[in-house]
Design a protein around this motif. Structure first.
Motif, short mmCIF file in Angstrom:
data_model
loop_
_atom_site.label_atom_id
_atom_site.label_comp_id
_atom_site.label_asym_id
_atom_site.label_seq_id
_atom_site.Cartn_x
_atom_site.Cartn_y
_atom_site.Cartn_z
N LYS A 1 0.74 -1.23 0.00
CA LYS A 1 0.17 -0.02 0.04
C LYS A 1 0.86 1.11 -0.02
N TYR A 2 0.38 2.19 -0.98
CA TYR A 2 1.41 3.42 -0.99
C TYR A 2 0.50 4.66 -0.72
N GLY A 3 1.15 5.62 0.19
CA GLY A 3 0.28 6.70 0.67
C GLY A 3 0.46 7.71 -0.53
N ASN A 4 -0.48 8.67 -0.42
CA ASN A 4 -0.23 9.72 -1.52
C ASN A 4 1.01 10.84 -1.02
N VAL A 5 1.38 11.36 -2.21
CA VAL A 5 2.51 12.25 -1.97
C VAL A 5 2.04 13.69 -2.01
N THR A 6 2.23 14.41 -1.17
CA THR A 6 1.99 15.98 -1.03
C THR A 6 3.20 16.88 -1.29
N MET A 7 2.83 17.81 -2.16
CA MET A 7 4.11 18.58 -2.66
C MET A 7 3.48 20.22 -2.33
N LYS A 8 4.40 20.96 -2.01
CA LYS A 8 3.90 22.35 -1.75
C LYS A 8 4.91 23.42 -2.58
N LYS A 9 4.32 24.31 -3.23
CA LYS A 9 5.25 25.28 -3.82
C LYS A 9 4.76 26.77 -4.03
N GLY A 10 5.56 27.70 -4.02
CA GLY A 10 5.09 28.94 -4.40
C GLY A 10 4.32 29.27 -5.47
N ILE A 11 3.49 30.09 -5.74
CA ILE A 11 2.69 30.40 -6.57
C ILE A 11 3.25 31.51 -7.48
N PHE A 12 3.52 31.18 -9.01
CA PHE A 12 4.13 32.12 -9.80
C PHE A 12 3.19 32.53 -10.81
N LYS A 13 3.43 33.77 -11.23
CA LYS A 13 2.59 34.45 -12.20
C LYS A 13 2.67 33.60 -13.53
N GLY A 14 1.24 33.10 -13.96
CA GLY A 14 1.34 32.19 -15.25
C GLY A 14 1.75 30.85 -15.11
N ASP A 15 2.08 30.46 -13.87
CA ASP A 15 2.57 29.07 -13.87
C ASP A 15 1.17 28.20 -13.46
N ASN A 16 0.51 27.55 -14.30
CA ASN A 16 -0.78 26.77 -14.12
C ASN A 16 -0.65 25.39 -14.34
N ALA B 1 2.77 33.11 -1.30
CA ALA B 1 1.44 32.29 -1.69
C ALA B 1 1.85 30.86 -1.92
N ILE B 2 1.28 29.94 -1.38
CA ILE B 2 1.81 28.58 -1.49
C ILE B 2 0.76 27.65 -2.04
N GLU B 3 0.72 26.79 -2.90
CA GLU B 3 -0.39 25.84 -3.42
C GLU B 3 0.23 24.59 -3.18
N THR B 4 -0.68 23.74 -2.95
CA THR B 4 -0.45 22.13 -2.49
C THR B 4 -0.92 21.33 -3.67
N ILE B 5 -0.42 20.09 -4.03
CA ILE B 5 -0.81 19.19 -4.76
C ILE B 5 -0.50 18.00 -4.18
N GLU B 6 -1.62 17.06 -4.18
CA GLU B 6 -1.62 15.56 -3.52
C GLU B 6 -1.68 14.61 -4.77
N ILE B 7 -0.85 13.89 -4.69
CA ILE B 7 -0.54 12.92 -6.03
C ILE B 7 -0.72 11.37 -5.62
N ALA B 8 -1.65 10.78 -6.29
CA ALA B 8 -1.92 9.28 -6.09
C ALA B 8 -0.80 8.60 -6.86
N HIS B 9 -0.66 7.39 -6.63
CA HIS B 9 0.48 6.58 -7.86
C HIS B 9 0.34 5.28 -7.30
N GLU B 10 0.81 4.35 -8.03
CA GLU B 10 0.57 2.92 -8.25
C GLU B 10 2.13 2.18 -7.88
N GLY B 11 3.11 2.92 -7.30
CA GLY B 11 4.14 2.28 -7.10
C GLY B 11 5.26 3.20 -6.67
N LEU B 12 6.07 2.86 -5.78
CA LEU B 12 7.11 3.61 -4.96
C LEU B 12 8.47 3.00 -5.27
#
Length: 152
Positions: A64-79, A136-147
């Motif tokens: 079983k693999y946990g989701n990975v969370t990543m945080k980064k600064g928000i930059f203009k035009g970076d979507n 300003a920080i945004e966060t993404i949570e990523i699911a995956h099928e193997g580490l």
């Protein structure tokens, strides 16, 4: 005479965790924080009816693999996060390999975590505060099928 550290073994000090790199596909992105690099084997308990001991044995089950969370600064035009998330449709999503590398002082990978078939499961935008003095920080949570983990 004081030791200047030039002759110390590489195994004396553990690696610092503040120098790392994250890439998926052809893109390399800068992140402030990465967490959730974990895996576990689920436990299967079994006891046969004629067992002489009155307790079950334990065997390794599915990984079983946990989701990975990543945080980064928000930059203009970076979507990039939002564009990737927008590609999720009914039962389809763009899956990529995400590589997280812990780097040494020469920016060479020392330990590498590879997330197979990764896709975004959650994005959190920044909170907004009129009196804050923060980035300003945004966060993404990523699911995956193997580490996969490799050491250099």
């Amino acid at each position: 005479m004081a030791d200047d550290g030039s002759t110390q073994s590489q195994t004396v000090w553990p690696l610092p965790k503040f120098h790392f790199q994250v890439s998926w596909g052809k893109d390399t992105m800068s992140f402030q924080e990465v967490s959730g690099l974990d895996m576990q084997a689920e436990e299967i308990k079994y006891r046969s009816g004629d067992s002489k001991t009155f307790s079950p044995i334990k065997m390794p089950g599915l990984k079983k693999y946990g989701n990975v969370t990543m945080k980064k600064g928000i930059f203009k035009g970076d979507n990039k996060f939002w564009e990737w998330f927008a590609k999720i449709k009914m039962n389809t999503v763009e899956r990529v390999t995400v590589t997280i590398s812990l780097l040494d002082e020469e920016a060479k990978p020392v330990m590498v975590w590879k997330l197979n078939n990764a896709w975004p499961t959650k994005i959190t935008g920044t909170d907004l505060k009129a009196e804050a003095n923060e980035v300003a920080i945004e966060t993404i949570e990523i699911a995956h099928e193997g580490l996969e983990i490799s050491l250099s």
